[in-house]
Design an enzyme around this catalytic site. Structure first.
Site, short mmCIF file in Angstrom:
data_model
loop_
_atom_site.label_atom_id
_atom_site.label_comp_id
_atom_site.label_asym_id
_atom_site.label_seq_id
_atom_site.Cartn_x
_atom_site.Cartn_y
_atom_site.Cartn_z
N LYS A 105 0.85 -1.19 0.00
CA LYS A 105 0.00 0.00 0.00
C LYS A 105 0.89 1.24 0.00
O LYS A 105 1.69 1.46 0.92
CB LYS A 105 -0.92 0.02 1.22
CG LYS A 105 -1.82 1.25 1.23
CD LYS A 105 -2.44 1.48 2.60
CE LYS A 105 -3.06 2.86 2.64
NZ LYS A 105 -3.45 3.26 4.01
N ALA A 192 -9.63 5.88 4.80
CA ALA A 192 -9.58 7.06 5.67
C ALA A 192 -10.92 7.76 5.77
O ALA A 192 -11.62 7.95 4.77
CB ALA A 192 -8.52 8.07 5.21
#
Length: 263
Positions: A105, A192
């Site tokens: 990631k 997020a």
């Protein structure tokens, strides 16, 4: 760990039954990390290479002892990196520590207060990592054009923010997310901004392929129970998306028609 279900999440050619990806930071200890991860039903767990010991320090507790790679897909991330150079070096280190592991990631931050991504550095790092043989899942802004460029570079998943990292504000940009989802040919996962279970369900109802979260679980009063709630929300939101919601109307519509009713 894999699934033959025709609705499995497929990333870089591998199938997963769970669409909830979880972080491993901010828990009080490794035991809570393990319990929350199990309650979430996560199969992919992301690890901040700069902050978490996965073998760099043999004298410290090792995360891989409680989340073993033969049970979980370990997703190294570049949290804390502010340049493409730092991000690339960090993931090259992760590859060595994890015996050639390719799925990573990428996140390159541009601001310490908001933790918004630096999109210029992100693009540069993505190009270099893909060229180096990595399968890159990339944290990015909610710009549909940028998402398209990252996919064209060869990223295997696009991970737009729904709100600033750790803010818990929920889905603040649903139309941007829909635009990204509708045009992407690779998985789109919200990364997020999620604060509670309803936020996760909304992301899935919009058509996102999955959600990655850490603070929403680790920062809850009861992280293990919240992890379980997030698991259910992801499942419910995905089922609702597949089922197809009724159109929104400004007027009532009777559940039972009046035609043919008895006198």
């Amino acid at each position: 760990m894999t699934s033959n279900d025709n609705d499995a999440l497929v990333i870089a050619g591998r199938s997963y039954a769970s669409r909830l990806l979880t972080g491993t930071g901010k828990f009080k200890d490794l035991e809570e990390t393990r319990l929350a991860t199990e309650a979430a039903g996560a199969e992919i767990v992301t690890v901040a290479i700069r902050r978490t010991n996965i073998g760099q320090d043999p004298d410290q507790p090792n995360l891989l002892d409680v989340l073993p790679p033969d049970r979980y897909t370990i997703l190294p991330n570049t949290a804390g990196c502010y340049t493409a150079d730092d991000a690339v070096r960090t993931l090259q280190l992760a590859r060595e520590l994890l015996d050639g592991h390719r799925l990573v990631k990428l996140e390159v931050l541009g601001d310490q207060r908001t933790l918004f991504p630096d999109v210029v550095q992100t693009l540069e790092a993505a190009e270099r990592l893909v060229a180096d043989g990595f399968d890159v899942m990339v944290y990015t802004s909610d710009d549909p054009l940028l998402a398209r460029r990252l996919e064209a570079i060869g990223c295997v998943a696009i991970m737009p923010l729904a709100a600033p990292i750790g803010s818990g504000l929920g889905i603040q940009n649903r139309y941007n997310l829909i635009e990204i989802v509708e045009n992407a040919k690779v998985p789109v996962l919200v990364d997020a901004g999620v604060g509670t279970a309803s936020d996760a369900a909304i992301a899935m109802e919009l058509g996102c392929d999955g959600v990655l979260m850490n603070t929403a679980i680790a920062g809850a009063r009861n992280p293990v129970l919240m992890a379980h709630a997030m698991k259910l929300a992801i499942q419910a939101g995905r089922a609702a998306f597949r089922a197809g919601r009724i159109p929104r109307k400004r007027y009532a519509s009777a559940s039972s028609p009046l035609d043919g009713t008895i006198g």
